[in-house]
Motif scaffolding. Structure first.
Motif, mmCIF file in Angstrom:
data_model
loop_
_atom_site.group_PDB
_atom_site.id
_atom_site.type_symbol
_atom_site.label_atom_id
_atom_site.label_comp_id
_atom_site.label_asym_id
_atom_site.label_seq_id
_atom_site.Cartn_x
_atom_site.Cartn_y
_atom_site.Cartn_z
ATOM 1 N N THR A 1 0.823 -1.206 0.000
ATOM 2 C CA THR A 1 0.000 0.000 0.000
ATOM 3 C C THR A 1 0.862 1.263 0.000
ATOM 4 O O THR A 1 1.992 1.264 -0.487
ATOM 5 N N ASP A 2 0.314 2.329 0.571
ATOM 6 C CA ASP A 2 0.971 3.632 0.542
ATOM 7 C C ASP A 2 2.317 3.650 1.245
ATOM 8 O O ASP A 2 3.210 4.415 0.865
ATOM 9 N N ASP A 3 2.494 2.823 2.268
ATOM 10 C CA ASP A 3 3.749 2.797 3.015
ATOM 11 C C ASP A 3 4.921 2.531 2.061
ATOM 12 O O ASP A 3 5.916 3.258 2.048
ATOM 13 N N ALA B 1 7.880 4.999 0.328
ATOM 14 C CA ALA B 1 9.285 4.617 0.505
ATOM 15 C C ALA B 1 9.995 4.532 -0.838
ATOM 16 O O ALA B 1 11.157 4.952 -0.970
ATOM 17 N N LEU B 2 9.305 4.000 -1.846
ATOM 18 C CA LEU B 2 9.897 3.925 -3.180
ATOM 19 C C LEU B 2 10.120 5.322 -3.759
ATOM 20 O O LEU B 2 11.133 5.584 -4.410
ATOM 21 N N ALA B 3 9.176 6.222 -3.536
ATOM 22 C CA ALA B 3 9.331 7.597 -4.008
ATOM 23 C C ALA B 3 10.520 8.261 -3.323
ATOM 24 O O ALA B 3 11.319 8.965 -3.976
ATOM 25 N N LEU B 4 10.655 8.067 -2.016
ATOM 26 C CA LEU B 4 11.773 8.637 -1.269
ATOM 27 C C LEU B 4 13.095 8.051 -1.758
ATOM 28 O O LEU B 4 14.073 8.780 -1.962
ATOM 29 N N ALA B 5 13.120 6.740 -1.960
ATOM 30 C CA ALA B 5 14.337 6.083 -2.457
ATOM 31 C C ALA B 5 14.722 6.625 -3.826
ATOM 32 O O ALA B 5 15.906 6.899 -4.090
ATOM 33 N N ASP B 6 13.746 6.782 -4.687
ATOM 34 C CA ASP B 6 13.995 7.283 -6.037
ATOM 35 C C ASP B 6 14.572 8.692 -5.993
ATOM 36 O O ASP B 6 15.513 9.025 -6.721
ATOM 37 N N SER B 7 14.019 9.525 -5.144
ATOM 38 C CA SER B 7 14.491 10.899 -5.035
ATOM 39 C C SER B 7 15.938 10.954 -4.558
ATOM 40 O O SER B 7 16.783 11.645 -5.136
ATOM 41 N N ILE B 8 16.226 10.210 -3.486
ATOM 42 C CA ILE B 8 17.587 10.213 -2.941
ATOM 43 C C ILE B 8 18.585 9.700 -3.976
ATOM 44 O O ILE B 8 19.674 10.260 -4.157
ATOM 45 N N ALA B 9 18.214 8.639 -4.684
ATOM 46 C CA ALA B 9 19.126 8.047 -5.661
ATOM 47 C C ALA B 9 19.325 8.955 -6.872
ATOM 48 O O ALA B 9 20.427 9.032 -7.427
ATOM 49 N N GLN C 1 3.376 12.924 -7.348
ATOM 50 C CA GLN C 1 3.223 12.082 -8.541
ATOM 51 C C GLN C 1 2.530 10.767 -8.190
ATOM 52 O O GLN C 1 1.677 10.283 -8.937
ATOM 53 N N TRP C 2 2.893 10.189 -7.043
ATOM 54 C CA TRP C 2 2.209 8.970 -6.585
ATOM 55 C C TRP C 2 0.730 9.249 -6.342
ATOM 56 O O TRP C 2 -0.146 8.495 -6.789
ATOM 57 N N TRP C 3 0.442 10.341 -5.656
ATOM 58 C CA TRP C 3 -0.927 10.692 -5.307
ATOM 59 C C TRP C 3 -1.772 10.970 -6.552
ATOM 60 O O TRP C 3 -2.885 10.456 -6.696
ATOM 61 N N LYS C 4 -1.230 11.730 -7.470
ATOM 62 C CA LYS C 4 -2.042 12.188 -8.601
ATOM 63 C C LYS C 4 -2.001 11.270 -9.818
ATOM 64 O O LYS C 4 -2.965 11.241 -10.599
ATOM 65 N N THR C 5 -0.921 10.520 -10.003
ATOM 66 C CA THR C 5 -0.789 9.705 -11.218
ATOM 67 C C THR C 5 -0.629 8.213 -10.948
ATOM 68 O O THR C 5 -0.662 7.420 -11.895
ATOM 69 N N GLY C 6 -0.430 7.827 -9.680
ATOM 70 C CA GLY C 6 -0.242 6.417 -9.377
ATOM 71 C C GLY C 6 1.175 5.923 -9.566
ATOM 72 O O GLY C 6 1.443 4.719 -9.426
ATOM 73 N N ARG C 7 2.112 6.809 -9.880
ATOM 74 C CA ARG C 7 3.509 6.408 -9.959
ATOM 75 C C ARG C 7 3.940 5.851 -8.600
ATOM 76 O O ARG C 7 3.529 6.355 -7.552
ATOM 77 N N TYR C 8 4.737 4.820 -8.596
ATOM 78 C CA TYR C 8 5.211 4.119 -7.399
ATOM 79 C C TYR C 8 4.142 3.248 -6.756
ATOM 80 O O TYR C 8 4.391 2.626 -5.718
ATOM 81 N N SER C 9 2.953 3.176 -7.313
ATOM 82 C CA SER C 9 1.904 2.329 -6.754
ATOM 83 C C SER C 9 2.011 0.912 -7.293
ATOM 84 O O SER C 9 2.451 0.690 -8.427
ATOM 85 N N VAL C 10 1.564 -0.043 -6.506
ATOM 86 C CA VAL C 10 1.628 -1.451 -6.892
ATOM 87 C C VAL C 10 0.712 -1.761 -8.074
ATOM 88 O O VAL C 10 0.956 -2.701 -8.829
ATOM 89 N N ASN C 11 -0.343 -0.954 -8.228
ATOM 90 C CA ASN C 11 -1.303 -1.217 -9.312
ATOM 91 C C ASN C 11 -1.550 -0.008 -10.209
ATOM 92 O O ASN C 11 -2.536 0.038 -10.942
ATOM 93 N N MET D 1 9.725 -3.519 -8.901
ATOM 94 C CA MET D 1 9.816 -2.123 -8.479
ATOM 95 C C MET D 1 10.740 -1.977 -7.276
ATOM 96 O O MET D 1 11.513 -1.019 -7.178
ATOM 97 N N LEU D 2 10.678 -2.936 -6.369
ATOM 98 C CA LEU D 2 11.567 -2.919 -5.213
ATOM 99 C C LEU D 2 13.012 -3.137 -5.644
ATOM 100 O O LEU D 2 13.929 -2.466 -5.147
ATOM 101 N N GLU D 3 13.224 -4.072 -6.560
ATOM 102 C CA GLU D 3 14.581 -4.360 -7.013
ATOM 103 C C GLU D 3 15.204 -3.153 -7.711
ATOM 104 O O GLU D 3 16.393 -2.862 -7.530
ATOM 105 N N LEU D 4 14.414 -2.448 -8.505
ATOM 106 C CA LEU D 4 14.930 -1.257 -9.165
ATOM 107 C C LEU D 4 15.344 -0.204 -8.142
ATOM 108 O O LEU D 4 16.415 0.402 -8.254
ATOM 109 N N ALA D 5 14.508 0.007 -7.135
ATOM 110 C CA ALA D 5 14.830 0.982 -6.091
ATOM 111 C C ALA D 5 16.086 0.573 -5.324
ATOM 112 O O ALA D 5 16.948 1.408 -5.028
#
Length: 324
Positions: free
Chosen positions: A68-70, A74-82, A97-107, A314-318
């Motif tokens: 879910t959102d947790d 975390a993926l959004a934060l990881a992406d930003s830092i990297a 971007q996650w909130w409005k477009t679903g980026r970083y969401s599982v579905n 998605m986790l592996e990429l992060a």
């Protein structure tokens, strides 16, 4: 269960492998705990068959092993830092971007977002300033910044060793875009230190002790909020459910995760204890999963739980980007 001993003699290559395993375990553990708790989120403790593995359904009907959102945040934060280093506005923009477009969401869609986070991201969308977008009142002290924290201690574990003041500043700042209350900021400071120490191989009992030297140093930099200090002093050892509760309040949430973790014999035991508290089960599981993953490492997360995660790619990429 074997715990890595930071004092045992081992070659550098072996210890680096152990650190990488524990670091990877921190993020994967977050996602596993999140996915285990998703189906029983908002249910009262004892009102559902005990969680023993992934199950579908829940308040946001999703498939077994979906998170879910947790994990999304975390993926959004990881992406930003990297991608850009430390930039709070960039972190906030990726949350938007996650909130409005679903980026970083599982579905591919945002289906689970707390009111405090929604308000903060709405404010950021208007003013573009992550330093002022969140609500700093104590009543807005939800658990939305500790649930996503893993990328900070993962990326900056060496800074934890060399410059604790700077490390704790980053942990605190990570809370600001959505949860700037003192309780939330200090919960992030404390939890990030615990996670970094576990990643670096410090024994669990030492890290969770009330007289842990790092805790004393953290308080010398800036005293922890009294309610966070009470947790650090060991409230999670002295209480049992129903006093321990999987609440959305950052104080109770952190306490519950530590209660489930502190005396568990395995990753699986810890996270199942956490999610079976019910209520905000996905986040209690996510916070506990960070702790247990940092302690036991990815290699000691049951293969069925790792393999059963939806969108593991998605986790592996992060992980690849964050730990390279």
């Amino acid at each position: 269960m074997h715990y890595d001993d930071p004092h045992q003699s081992c070659n550098t290559q072996h210890e680096e492998h152990n650190m990488e395993d524990r670091s990877r375990g921190t993020l994967i553990g977050l996602a596993v705990g999140d996915a285990l708790g998703a189906a029983v989120e908002f249910q009262s403790p004892g009102s559902f068959p005990p969680v023993t593995g992934y199950r579908g359904g829940g308040p946001h009907p999703i498939e077994p092993g979906a998170w879910t959102d947790d994990t999304s945040m975390a993926l959004a934060l990881a992406d930003s830092i990297a991608d850009v280093g430390w930039d709070l506005n960039d972190q906030a923009e990726r949350y938007v971007q996650w909130w409005k477009t679903g980026r970083y969401s599982v579905n591919g869609r945002c289906f689970d977002i707390g009111m405090t986070i929604r308000r903060a991201l709405g404010e950021f969308s208007v003013n573009g300033n992550a330093l002022t977008s969140g609500d700093s009142h104590e009543y807005a002290s939800g658990n939305g910044s500790i649930m996503r924290l893993a990328p900070v201690p993962m990326r900056y574990a060496e800074l934890f060793e060399s410059d604790l003041a700077e490390f704790s500043r980053l942990a605190e700042e990570s809370s600001l875009p959505t949860h700037p209350s003192e309780q939330c900021r200090d919960a992030c400071r404390y939890l990030a230190c615990v996670l970094a120490a576990l990643i670096r191989g410090e024994p669990r009992d030492d890290v969770l002790a009330a007289d842990w030297q790092t805790l004393q140093q953290l308080n010398a930099i800036k005293p922890l909020h009294p309610l966070v200090q009470e947790i650090a002093d060991g409230s999670f050892r002295r209480r049992q459910p129903p006093e321990i509760e999987g609440s959305g309040w950052v104080i109770r949430s952190l306490e519950a995760a530590l209660w489930a973790f502190h005396d568990a014999d395995s990753f699986e035991e810890a996270v199942l204890k956490a999610v079976n508290l019910g209520d905000d089960a996905d986040t209690t599981g996510a916070v506990c999963g960070q702790l247990a993953g940092a302690c036991w490492g990815e290699s000691n997360i049951p293969s069925s739980l790792r393999a059963g995660l939806v969108r593991r790619d998605m986790l592996e990429l992060a992980l690849t980007k964050l730990l390279e």
